[in-house]
Structures are given as C-alpha cells and as structure tokens.
Design an enzyme around this catalytic site. Structure first.
Site, PDB file in Angstrom:
ATOM      1  N   LYS A   1      34.842 -87.176 -31.318  1.00 42.55           N
ATOM      2  CA  LYS A   1      35.930 -87.710 -32.206  1.00 42.55           C
ATOM      3  C   LYS A   1      36.702 -86.965 -30.420  1.00 42.55           C
ATOM      4  O   LYS A   1      37.995 -87.059 -29.752  1.00 42.55           O
ATOM      5  CB  LYS A   1      36.797 -86.978 -32.619  1.00 42.55           C
ATOM      6  CG  LYS A   1      36.324 -87.812 -34.434  1.00 42.55           C
ATOM      7  CD  LYS A   1      36.577 -86.787 -35.387  1.00 42.55           C
ATOM      8  CE  LYS A   1      35.708 -87.492 -36.337  1.00 42.55           C
ATOM      9  NZ  LYS A   1      35.780 -86.929 -38.145  1.00 42.55           N
TER      10      LYS A   1
ATOM     11  N   GLN B   1      37.906 -81.203 -40.287  1.00 41.80           N
ATOM     12  CA  GLN B   1      36.520 -82.060 -40.186  1.00 41.80           C
ATOM     13  C   GLN B   1      36.013 -81.366 -41.842  1.00 41.80           C
ATOM     14  O   GLN B   1      35.764 -80.257 -42.566  1.00 41.80           O
ATOM     15  CB  GLN B   1      35.509 -81.115 -39.732  1.00 41.80           C
ATOM     16  CG  GLN B   1      34.545 -82.360 -39.375  1.00 41.80           C
ATOM     17  CD  GLN B   1      34.403 -84.109 -39.298  1.00 41.80           C
ATOM     18  OE1 GLN B   1      34.857 -84.459 -38.407  1.00 41.80           O
ATOM     19  NE2 GLN B   1      33.400 -84.983 -39.568  1.00 41.80           N
TER      20      GLN B   1
ATOM     21  N   ASP C   1      44.070 -88.641 -40.945  1.00 41.14           N
ATOM     22  CA  ASP C   1      42.562 -88.978 -41.485  1.00 41.14           C
ATOM     23  C   ASP C   1      43.001 -90.608 -42.241  1.00 41.14           C
ATOM     24  O   ASP C   1      42.141 -90.865 -42.993  1.00 41.14           O
ATOM     25  CB  ASP C   1      41.872 -88.239 -41.986  1.00 41.14           C
ATOM     26  CG  ASP C   1      40.338 -87.572 -41.267  1.00 41.14           C
ATOM     27  OD1 ASP C   1      40.210 -88.560 -40.092  1.00 41.14           O
ATOM     28  OD2 ASP C   1      40.233 -86.715 -41.751  1.00 41.14           O
TER      29      ASP C   1
END
Ligand code: NDP
Length: 279
Positions: free
Chosen positions: A53, A97, A120
């Site tokens: 990412k 995460q 997200d």
C-alpha cells in the site's frame, strides 16, 4: 488451451495508480492526499500488505505515513492514535491494518475512525451508505472487484451472482455492490446447502472463502465470470486462490489469477478512496 480470458488485475491497478499520479502531479500547488496506515504488531502478512500500500502511494505521489504500535499496545493507545489522526488536516485517509491482536476490539477501532477518513470503507456509516444506494467511501476489495467486472464489458443488470464467503470486509459489501449494479446476488457461507448447485447457476462467481482451490472447475457455468478473492499460501510457499484455476479456465469466460487479480485492485481502490476523501 484455457478458454477463459484473464482479468489482469495487476495491469489494471497499475493503470489506475498511474492515472492518479498524473492527476496529483498536474496540481503541484495542492497538498497531496495523505494516507496514514496504522500497523499493530508484526504479523508477516500484514507487513507485506502495508508495504504494498505504501509503495503504491509513493508511486502515485500521495503522502503516506506508517504508524507502528507494539503487539502488546492497549486499545486505549490505539484509539488515542486514531483520535490524533482524525484531527490532522494533512491526513485524509486512515487505515488500521487488520487483524488486530486479541486484546483489541476491531469494531470499536473501526467506528473510531472519522467516517470521512475511513478509506477502507468499513465504518458503519459507509456500509450503511452502500446499503442505502448512496455509496460514499466503498470497501476496497469489493470496489476493486466491481472495477474488474466493468472491464469485462459485460452488462451487469439482471445477472445472477453468487458470492461464497460472508465476511464483513469482503462478502457482505460485495453483495451490496452487486445489488447496486443490478445483479441478483446470493450470499453463501459455511451453512449454505447445495452450494455446488448455486455456483453452477451463477453468471458471476465471487470466491472469498480462504480455502485453497475450494471451488472446483466443474462448478463453474460455461461463460461465467469468476472472481477469485482468496489468497492462500501453500506449504511450498506459493500462493493460490479459492478457485481451482486450471479447471475453471475451461468453462469460465473471464477469470482472475491469484496472485495478480483482486489483490492489486484492492490497493488501487484504496488510493482512489484516499483521493476521494481528500476532495
Ligand atoms: P473470512 O475467514 O472472514 O471468511 C471466510 C468466509 O468463508 C466465511 O463467511 C465462511 O462462512 C465462509 N466459508 C468457510 N468455509 C466454507 C464452506 N465450506 N462453504 C462455504 N463457505 C465457507 O475471510 P475473508 O473474507 O477475510 O477472506 C477470504 C479470503 O480472501 C482469504 O483467502 C483472504 O486472504 C482473502 N482476501 C483477499 C483480499 C484481496 O485483496 N485479494 C482482501 C481480503 C481477503 P461462515 O461465515 O459461515 O463461517
């Protein structure tokens, strides 16, 4: 010779990231979109995902920051970190995460991120917006799958879609995306009866189970689109999906490889969401 056309997620994601890079470099006076990634502990798979990412952000000219917390950090410490990021003007997107260590409550963490920075797309606000047909920040993996489906050129309205796997991050929002696109989705899980028959009837199959080659090729209808979200590591260290690729290629019209299918699209969607959040 396999019959299916390969949906090359790696190449499509690279195109999207390059386009974002062009947009950002064409506005040198503007603050670049900023993404903060919070990584708790040292889960090896998470470290790989976070690195991918960050690399993509660098390639596109986004500002990205990695905040590392020790595996034994408390929930309060993580929430305080999120509060600080929520308050910063140069950070437009925040990603924690997953998975988190056992002492932490994932739901409370997700809900603490300001909905407009939730790149997200897991916050109840963003899931609710998708459910109500007014999508805001859309969950990255299902969003990436929709981009792949659009690339096939196949008209989606009226298609029967089967999703195998009902997780909050993949299966459930995937069902909402497909419904929004005019498909008739069936969401399957471990209690589903006659799974093979359901998959055999589907024009679109999305596999998100986490079991290597769980869906055999003879479950795939001739001409179906097969999207394999699964990323499974085999004992020899190689990766494979949830679909038996070699046999599914014999009947599918389109199929995603693993690796190089949905994985890179998830990262591209994250960058798109960060740009959207900055706007
Ligand atoms: P989860 O483990 O959260 O969910 C797995 C789902 O599969 C559950 O809903 C479970 O059903 C269902 N399932 C398990 N066994 C069966 C069975 N025998 N028959 C039917 N359904 C079954 O997984 P995730 O959604 O987080 O991830 C799925 C896969 O996708 C993993 O391989 C993961 O690594 C990968 N992944 C890939 C991403 C990418 O970017 N490409 C992003 C996220 C995940 P039940 O709910 O009833 O237990």
């Amino acid at each position: 010779m396999p019959q299916a056309q390969v949906l090359d997620g790696k190449a499509i994601a690279a195109e999207i990231i390059e386009r974002i890079g062009q947009q950002i470099s064409s506005k040198p006076d503007q603050t670049p979109p900023g993404l903060a990634v919070v990584l708790v502990g040292d889960n090896p798979a998470s470290q790989v995902y976070v690195r991918n990412k960050q690399r993509a952000c660098t390639r596109a000219g986004l500002h990205s920051e990695l905040i590392r917390l020790a595996a034994d950090s408390t929930q309060a410490e993580l929430l305080a970190t999120i509060d600080q990021l929520n308050a910063r003007d140069d950070i437009h997107g925040i990603l924690v995460q997953l998975p988190l260590p056992d002492q932490m409550d994932e739901h409370q963490v997700t809900e603490r991120i300001a909905a407009h920075k939730d790149v997200d797309g897991f916050h109840p606000h963003n899931i609710g917006r998708l459910l109500l047909r007014r999508p805001a920040l859309r969950p990255c993996t299902p969003k990436g799958v929709m981009t792949l489906l659009q690339r096939t050129g196949i008209a989606l309205p009226g298609r029967d879609a089967v999703i195998v796997g009902q997780s909050n991050i993949v299966g459930r929002p995937m069902m909402l995306e497909l419904l929004l696109a005019g498909c008739t989705p069936t969401l399957c899980h471990s209690k589903t009866q006659q799974l093979a028959e359901k998959v055999r009837a589907a024009d679109i199959v999305v596999a998100a189970v986490g079991i290597p080659r769980f869906i055999p090729g003879d479950w795939v209808k001739a001409g179906a689109v097969v999207i394999d979200v699964g990323i499974n590591r085999l004992p020899d260290g190689s990766l494979c999906g949830d679909v038996d690729y070699a046999t599914a290629c014999q009947s599918a019209a389109w199929i995603t490889p693993v690796p190089g299918g949905v994985g890179p699209m998830t990262v591209a969607s994250l960058l798109q969401n960060t740009v959207q959040a900055a706007q």
